[in-house]
Design a protein around this motif. Structure first.
Motif, PDB file in Angstrom:
ATOM      1  N   ASP A   1     -12.228  24.229  15.161  1.00  0.00           N
ATOM      2  CA  ASP A   1     -13.130  25.206  16.282  1.00  0.00           C
ATOM      3  C   ASP A   1     -13.901  24.218  16.823  1.00  0.00           C
ATOM      4  OD1 ASP A   1     -14.634  24.561  13.590  1.00  0.00           O
ATOM      5  OD2 ASP A   1     -15.246  26.922  13.365  1.00  0.00           O
ATOM      6  N   ASP A   2     -14.172  22.530  16.751  1.00  0.00           N
ATOM      7  CA  ASP A   2     -14.700  22.434  17.108  1.00  0.00           C
ATOM      8  C   ASP A   2     -14.295  20.373  16.872  1.00  0.00           C
ATOM      9  OD1 ASP A   2     -16.013  20.241  14.613  1.00  0.00           O
ATOM     10  OD2 ASP A   2     -15.717  22.043  13.777  1.00  0.00           O
ATOM     11  N   ALA A   3     -14.670  19.458  17.624  1.00  0.00           N
ATOM     12  CA  ALA A   3     -14.423  18.494  18.646  1.00  0.00           C
ATOM     13  C   ALA A   3     -14.090  17.076  17.384  1.00  0.00           C
ATOM     14  CB  ALA A   3     -15.318  17.854  19.688  1.00  0.00           C
ATOM     15  N   GLU A   4     -15.609  17.119  16.537  1.00  0.00           N
ATOM     16  CA  GLU A   4     -15.552  16.769  15.342  1.00  0.00           C
ATOM     17  C   GLU A   4     -14.167  16.538  14.450  1.00  0.00           C
ATOM     18  OE1 GLU A   4     -17.943  17.864  16.816  1.00  0.00           O
ATOM     19  OE2 GLU A   4     -19.516  16.775  17.200  1.00  0.00           O
ATOM     20  N   THR A   5     -13.853  18.090  14.034  1.00  0.00           N
ATOM     21  CA  THR A   5     -13.316  18.264  13.594  1.00  0.00           C
ATOM     22  C   THR A   5     -12.441  17.585  13.982  1.00  0.00           C
ATOM     23  OG1 THR A   5     -14.102  20.230  12.592  1.00  0.00           O
ATOM     24  CG2 THR A   5     -11.400  19.878  12.014  1.00  0.00           C
ATOM     25  N   LEU A   6     -11.464  17.744  15.001  1.00  0.00           N
ATOM     26  CA  LEU A   6     -10.323  17.682  15.962  1.00  0.00           C
ATOM     27  C   LEU A   6     -10.600  15.810  15.522  1.00  0.00           C
ATOM     28  CD1 LEU A   6      -7.167  18.144  17.522  1.00  0.00           C
ATOM     29  CD2 LEU A   6      -9.464  18.104  19.901  1.00  0.00           C
ATOM     30  N   ALA A   7     -11.547  15.409  15.962  1.00  0.00           N
ATOM     31  CA  ALA A   7     -11.032  13.899  15.966  1.00  0.00           C
ATOM     32  C   ALA A   7     -10.945  13.625  15.073  1.00  0.00           C
ATOM     33  CB  ALA A   7     -12.914  13.260  16.213  1.00  0.00           C
ATOM     34  N   ARG A   8     -11.306  13.923  13.748  1.00  0.00           N
ATOM     35  CA  ARG A   8     -11.528  14.166  12.588  1.00  0.00           C
ATOM     36  C   ARG A   8      -9.790  13.572  11.946  1.00  0.00           C
ATOM     37  NH1 ARG A   8     -15.612  15.922  10.888  1.00  0.00           N
ATOM     38  NH2 ARG A   8     -14.712  17.886  10.337  1.00  0.00           N
ATOM     39  N   LEU A   9      -8.828  14.369  12.574  1.00  0.00           N
ATOM     40  CA  LEU A   9      -7.284  15.542  12.047  1.00  0.00           C
ATOM     41  C   LEU A   9      -6.619  14.588  13.541  1.00  0.00           C
ATOM     42  CD1 LEU A   9      -7.905  19.605  12.337  1.00  0.00           C
ATOM     43  CD2 LEU A   9      -7.485  17.575   9.998  1.00  0.00           C
ATOM     44  N   ARG A  10      -7.688  13.705  14.016  1.00  0.00           N
ATOM     45  CA  ARG A  10      -6.560  12.844  15.032  1.00  0.00           C
ATOM     46  C   ARG A  10      -6.470  11.675  14.419  1.00  0.00           C
ATOM     47  NH1 ARG A  10      -5.169  13.780  20.262  1.00  0.00           N
ATOM     48  NH2 ARG A  10      -5.224  11.068  20.709  1.00  0.00           N
ATOM     49  N   GLY A  11      -7.684  11.488  13.557  1.00  0.00           N
ATOM     50  CA  GLY A  11      -7.216  10.258  12.897  1.00  0.00           C
ATOM     51  C   GLY A  11      -6.915   9.962  12.165  1.00  0.00           C
ATOM     52  N   ALA A  12      -7.010  11.363  11.125  1.00  0.00           N
ATOM     53  CA  ALA A  12      -5.958  10.904   9.455  1.00  0.00           C
ATOM     54  C   ALA A  12      -4.514  11.073  10.070  1.00  0.00           C
ATOM     55  CB  ALA A  12      -6.819  12.650   9.037  1.00  0.00           C
ATOM     56  N   MET A  13      -3.764  12.216  11.506  1.00  0.00           N
ATOM     57  CA  MET A  13      -2.733  11.741  11.733  1.00  0.00           C
ATOM     58  C   MET A  13      -2.510  10.602  11.780  1.00  0.00           C
ATOM     59  SD  MET A  13       0.696  12.955  12.265  1.00  0.00           S
ATOM     60  CE  MET A  13      -0.298  14.901  11.996  1.00  0.00           C
ATOM     61  N   THR A  14      -2.960   9.525  12.699  1.00  0.00           N
ATOM     62  CA  THR A  14      -2.857   8.355  13.611  1.00  0.00           C
ATOM     63  C   THR A  14      -2.825   7.470  12.208  1.00  0.00           C
ATOM     64  OG1 THR A  14      -4.177   8.444  15.366  1.00  0.00           O
ATOM     65  CG2 THR A  14      -3.607   6.766  14.580  1.00  0.00           C
ATOM     66  N   HIS A  15      -3.289   8.012  11.131  1.00  0.00           N
ATOM     67  CA  HIS A  15      -3.466   7.029   9.125  1.00  0.00           C
ATOM     68  C   HIS A  15      -2.103   7.357   9.003  1.00  0.00           C
ATOM     69  CE1 HIS A  15      -4.311   5.054   6.130  1.00  0.00           C
ATOM     70  NE2 HIS A  15      -4.376   5.855   5.291  1.00  0.00           N
ATOM     71  N   TYR A  16      -1.808   8.886   9.170  1.00  0.00           N
ATOM     72  CA  TYR A  16      -0.598   9.037   8.405  1.00  0.00           C
ATOM     73  C   TYR A  16       0.997   8.322   8.688  1.00  0.00           C
ATOM     74  CZ  TYR A  16       3.186  11.914   6.869  1.00  0.00           C
ATOM     75  OH  TYR A  16       4.610  12.628   6.161  1.00  0.00           O
ATOM     76  N   ILE A  17       0.828   8.611  10.114  1.00  0.00           N
ATOM     77  CA  ILE A  17       2.337   7.919  10.679  1.00  0.00           C
ATOM     78  C   ILE A  17       2.608   6.616  10.594  1.00  0.00           C
ATOM     79  CG2 ILE A  17       3.623   7.487  13.248  1.00  0.00           C
ATOM     80  CD1 ILE A  17       1.788  10.414  14.022  1.00  0.00           C
ATOM     81  N   ALA A  18       1.005   5.773  10.177  1.00  0.00           N
ATOM     82  CA  ALA A  18       1.615   4.211   9.995  1.00  0.00           C
ATOM     83  C   ALA A  18       2.004   4.061   9.063  1.00  0.00           C
ATOM     84  CB  ALA A  18      -0.523   3.747  10.544  1.00  0.00           C
ATOM     85  N   MET A  19       1.322   4.712   8.115  1.00  0.00           N
ATOM     86  CA  MET A  19       1.784   4.828   6.651  1.00  0.00           C
ATOM     87  C   MET A  19       3.033   4.932   6.521  1.00  0.00           C
ATOM     88  SD  MET A  19      -1.389   6.363   4.241  1.00  0.00           S
ATOM     89  CE  MET A  19      -0.875   5.774   2.783  1.00  0.00           C
ATOM     90  N   LEU A  20       3.712   6.518   7.353  1.00  0.00           N
ATOM     91  CA  LEU A  20       4.204   6.281   7.020  1.00  0.00           C
ATOM     92  C   LEU A  20       6.089   5.199   7.452  1.00  0.00           C
ATOM     93  CD1 LEU A  20       6.570   9.935   6.765  1.00  0.00           C
ATOM     94  CD2 LEU A  20       6.700   9.348   9.300  1.00  0.00           C
ATOM     95  N   PHE A  21       5.672   4.835   8.318  1.00  0.00           N
ATOM     96  CA  PHE A  21       5.898   3.822   8.687  1.00  0.00           C
ATOM     97  C   PHE A  21       6.507   2.107   7.774  1.00  0.00           C
ATOM     98  CE2 PHE A  21       7.551   6.830  11.830  1.00  0.00           C
ATOM     99  CZ  PHE A  21       8.825   6.089  12.342  1.00  0.00           C
ATOM    100  N   GLY A  22       4.878   2.144   7.217  1.00  0.00           N
ATOM    101  CA  GLY A  22       4.319   1.367   6.135  1.00  0.00           C
ATOM    102  C   GLY A  22       5.199   0.528   5.166  1.00  0.00           C
TER     103      GLY A  22
END
Length: 223
Positions: free
Chosen positions: A73-94
């Motif tokens: 419900d706020d931009a900060e939460t969305l930004a954190r989740l987007r960052g976590a997802m970006t990191h996750y996909i990179a780890m997935l192919f690590g």
């Protein structure tokens, strides 16, 4: 206090009683082989160039769901989740599904539980993510002309996602059990307190019933 200090120095894996041997067993159970590791790690650089697109499409999809909008419900939460997802996909192919990887997944599960994401919502989102990764992988220059290779990558990704899903479910269960234990301890505390106070109050009521309200003298009930 001592227990809390000890816990603070443990990884999530250790706190939840997950050993390295158990992680190896699960990797084997989901048929994640050295070939899967090699396949995914070999595409890491190509995939990195497409992660932003995957994340953008993922959150366009997620924010079309009112249940998820109510949580993010706020931009900060969305930004954190987007960052976590970006990191996750990179780890997935690590290509490394070790203790650090497992602890990251468990931590993400705890965070999602804390912000109100239900297991159903999380697993639904994982299915969405799988489809988006499949779309992007099928367009990678090094494999897009070879359907057999594309299918092999799909299988490798899907196996690791299932491995991850079990870790997420583990973290949800652990969180729920912690809540149950806390409630149980509180009920036990109250029960212990009441076991002392109830007889006392009962005796006081009984004694009061033996005396006349005006004179304080014993009445017929005391006979």
């Amino acid at each position: 206090m001592e227990s809390s200090v000890l816990t603070a120095h443990q990884t999530l894996m250790q706190q939840m009683g997950l050993s390295q041997a158990e992680i190896v067993r699960r990797l084997h159970a989901f048929n994640i082989t050295a070939q899967d590791v090699e396949t995914l790690a070999g595409l890491r650089i190509e995939v990195e160039g497409r992660i932003a697109n995957i994340v953008d499409r993922f959150y366009v999809n997620q924010l079309a769901n009112p249940e998820i909008v109510a949580i993010i419900d706020d931009a900060e939460t969305l930004a954190r989740l987007r960052g976590a997802m970006t990191h996750y996909i990179a780890m997935l192919f690590g290509g490394s599904y070790d203790e650090a990887y497992v602890n990251n997944r468990l931590r993400i599960g705890k965070v999602h539980k804390r912000i109100g994401v239900t297991p159903k919502l999380y697993l639904d989102s994982l299915v969405t993510l799988r489809g988006l990764i499949d779309d992007e992988v099928s367009c990678l220059p090094s494999i897009k002309a070879d359907s057999v290779k594309v299918d092999a990558v799909f299988e490798s990704v899907h196996r690791v996602l299932l491995f991850d899903a079990q870790l997420i479910v583990d973290s949800y269960i652990d969180s729920y059990m912690s809540q149950v234990d806390a409630v149980r301890a509180e009920v036990s505390r109250l029960a212990s307190s009441m076991s002392i106070s109830v007889p006392t109050v009962t005796r006081q009521i009984q004694e009061a019933s033996f005396r006349d309200e005006l004179t304080g003298l014993f009445n017929y009930r005391s006979a």
